[in-house]
Design a protein around this motif. Structure first.
Motif, PDB file in Angstrom:
ATOM      1  N   UNK A 113      -3.728  18.700  11.986  1.00 58.36           N
ATOM      2  CA  UNK A 113      -5.073  18.973  12.479  1.00 58.36           C
ATOM      3  C   UNK A 113      -5.237  20.444  12.867  1.00 58.36           C
ATOM      4  N   UNK A 114      -4.191  21.052  13.431  1.00 62.45           N
ATOM      5  CA  UNK A 114      -4.251  22.471  13.795  1.00 62.45           C
ATOM      6  C   UNK A 114      -4.411  23.362  12.572  1.00 62.45           C
ATOM      7  N   UNK A 115      -3.897  22.896  11.441  1.00 60.38           N
ATOM      8  CA  UNK A 115      -3.990  23.679  10.202  1.00 60.38           C
ATOM      9  C   UNK A 115      -5.335  23.497   9.508  1.00 60.38           C
ATOM     10  N   UNK A 116      -6.154  22.582  10.023  1.00 60.52           N
ATOM     11  CA  UNK A 116      -7.409  22.294   9.351  1.00 60.52           C
ATOM     12  C   UNK A 116      -7.236  21.469   8.094  1.00 60.52           C
ATOM     13  N   UNK A 117      -6.094  20.796   8.006  1.00 65.53           N
ATOM     14  CA  UNK A 117      -5.833  19.961   6.839  1.00 65.53           C
ATOM     15  C   UNK A 117      -5.296  20.711   5.650  1.00 65.53           C
ATOM     16  N   UNK A 118      -4.907  21.984   5.841  1.00 66.70           N
ATOM     17  CA  UNK A 118      -4.411  22.795   4.720  1.00 66.70           C
ATOM     18  C   UNK A 118      -2.889  22.876   4.667  1.00 66.70           C
ATOM     19  N   UNK A 119      -2.206  22.342   5.678  1.00 67.31           N
ATOM     20  CA  UNK A 119      -0.741  22.419   5.706  1.00 67.31           C
ATOM     21  C   UNK A 119      -0.130  21.609   4.566  1.00 67.31           C
ATOM     22  N   UNK A 120       1.040  22.019   4.148  1.00 64.47           N
ATOM     23  CA  UNK A 120       1.814  21.293   3.144  1.00 64.47           C
ATOM     24  C   UNK A 120       3.055  20.739   3.847  1.00 64.47           C
ATOM     25  N   UNK A 121       3.154  19.421   3.862  1.00 63.60           N
ATOM     26  CA  UNK A 121       4.150  18.746   4.693  1.00 63.60           C
ATOM     27  C   UNK A 121       5.042  17.861   3.838  1.00 63.60           C
ATOM     28  N   UNK A 122       6.336  18.118   3.899  1.00 59.56           N
ATOM     29  CA  UNK A 122       7.329  17.274   3.229  1.00 59.56           C
ATOM     30  C   UNK A 122       7.982  16.392   4.283  1.00 59.56           C
ATOM     31  N   UNK A 123       7.877  15.084   4.131  1.00 56.10           N
ATOM     32  CA  UNK A 123       8.446  14.135   5.082  1.00 56.10           C
ATOM     33  C   UNK A 123       9.678  13.489   4.454  1.00 56.10           C
ATOM     34  N   UNK A 124      10.831  13.746   5.026  1.00 53.95           N
ATOM     35  CA  UNK A 124      12.076  13.201   4.487  1.00 53.95           C
ATOM     36  C   UNK A 124      12.292  11.796   5.031  1.00 53.95           C
ATOM     37  N   UNK A 125      12.416  10.846   4.128  1.00 53.49           N
ATOM     38  CA  UNK A 125      12.668   9.464   4.498  1.00 53.49           C
ATOM     39  C   UNK A 125      13.976   9.020   3.860  1.00 53.49           C
ATOM     40  N   UNK A 126      14.334   7.767   4.039  1.00 53.16           N
ATOM     41  CA  UNK A 126      15.627   7.277   3.562  1.00 53.16           C
ATOM     42  C   UNK A 126      15.473   5.991   2.780  1.00 53.16           C
ATOM     43  N   UNK A 127      16.297   5.828   1.753  1.00 49.58           N
ATOM     44  CA  UNK A 127      16.280   4.588   0.984  1.00 49.58           C
ATOM     45  C   UNK A 127      16.724   3.399   1.833  1.00 49.58           C
ATOM     46  N   UNK A 128      17.264   3.675   3.030  1.00 53.23           N
ATOM     47  CA  UNK A 128      17.700   2.599   3.923  1.00 53.23           C
ATOM     48  C   UNK A 128      16.555   1.660   4.288  1.00 53.23           C
ATOM     49  N   UNK A 129      15.318   2.143   4.206  1.00 52.70           N
ATOM     50  CA  UNK A 129      14.186   1.291   4.576  1.00 52.70           C
ATOM     51  C   UNK A 129      14.011   0.132   3.597  1.00 52.70           C
ATOM     52  N   UNK A 130      14.643   0.212   2.421  1.00 53.26           N
ATOM     53  CA  UNK A 130      14.462  -0.817   1.405  1.00 53.26           C
ATOM     54  C   UNK A 130      15.443  -1.981   1.516  1.00 53.26           C
ATOM     55  N   UNK A 131      16.559  -1.784   2.200  1.00 51.29           N
ATOM     56  CA  UNK A 131      17.538  -2.878   2.261  1.00 51.29           C
ATOM     57  C   UNK A 131      18.134  -3.013   3.664  1.00 51.29           C
TER      58      UNK A 131
END
Length: 248
Positions: A113-131
């Motif tokens: 929101x501070x960026x006005x919606x222009x930020x580029x954000x990479x969210x690192x997740x894990x395959x652990x959520x699948x099993x």
């Protein structure tokens, strides 16, 4: 002279976050990095460090205040695994859902929101959520929440030029894993590559890869998402050799 690009790496005190912060700095980026509590004693002096505990609203609110003018690029690597600490079941689950889920969402929401919606954000997740299993359920629940919140964040960037995308990663390389694999190979007389491949299958019977994923592999994928810009909004990049499945 062109000003160096800025990036905030969330969860950079160790592991992949630490590796990525260092790689970005070596590539000439102006790097900000967060640590839950204490800044690492051997921290890179070219990186600007901030304290940020995602389970503590006062802590992450103070961190977001540092970027009231916005930040262009963000990499979220923070993770909490209850299996690594001695906590009662419900406390471990609560912290997992805060650090990996709700606290992460509130923190990133403020930055986007501070960026006005222009930020580029990479969210690192894990395959652990699948099993998930009995031992990993609390960790997997936090990561599943993170996946849902990532989708919600991408909605803030629609038509505004920014992008929120996720990376679902398989088993990452680490000093501990390399040392353990080398010791097992020396003890059995086998090639270390065979030991690693067998360990990956043992950890996840669905594994389709035979080596650990390197930080440089992750960096290339993140930079690709950053360079794609708005086209990458809502994207999900899998870096697990097809090992991850779907929600059961």
């Amino acid at each position: 002279m062109t000003e160096p690009r800025q990036v905030l790496v969330v969860g950079a005190s160790r592991g992949l976050g630490r590796e990525l912060a260092t790689l970005f700095a070596l590539d000439g980026w102006n790097v900000f990095a967060t640590a839950t509590r204490d800044i690492p004693l051997d921290a890179d002096s070219t990186i600007t460090w901030l304290a940020c505990d995602l389970a503590d609203e006062n802590s992450w609110s103070a961190a977001t205040a540092e970027f009231s003018a916005g930040i262009d690029h963000i990499v979220f690597c923070s993770a909490f695994d209850p299996r690594t600490v001695d906590l009662p079941l419900l406390e471990g689950l609560r912290r997992s859902l805060m650090v990996n889920g709700a606290g992460a969402y509130a923190f990133l929401l403020s930055l986007v929101e501070s960026s006005g919606g222009t930020a580029r954000v990479a969210v690192v997740n894990s395959e652990a959520l699948y099993y998930p299993d009995r031992q990993s359920a609390a960790y997997a629940a936090g990561k599943a929440a993170l996946k849902v919140f990532t989708a919600a964040l991408s909605g803030l960037c629609l038509g505004r030029g920014g992008a929120v995308f996720e990376l679902v990663l398989g088993p990452l390389d680490s000093d501990e894993r390399r040392q353990r694999s080398a010791a097992a190979a020396a003890g059995s007389g086998r090639d270390v590559r065979d030991v690693v491949a067998q360990a990956l299958v043992k950890a996840n019977p669905e594994s389709k890869i035979d080596r650990f994923i390197q930080p440089e592999d992750c960096l290339r994928l993140i930079q690709c998402g950053f360079d794609l810009g708005a086209i990458a909004n809502g994207a999900s990049f899998r870096l697990d050799g097809g090992s991850g499945g779907a929600f059961r």
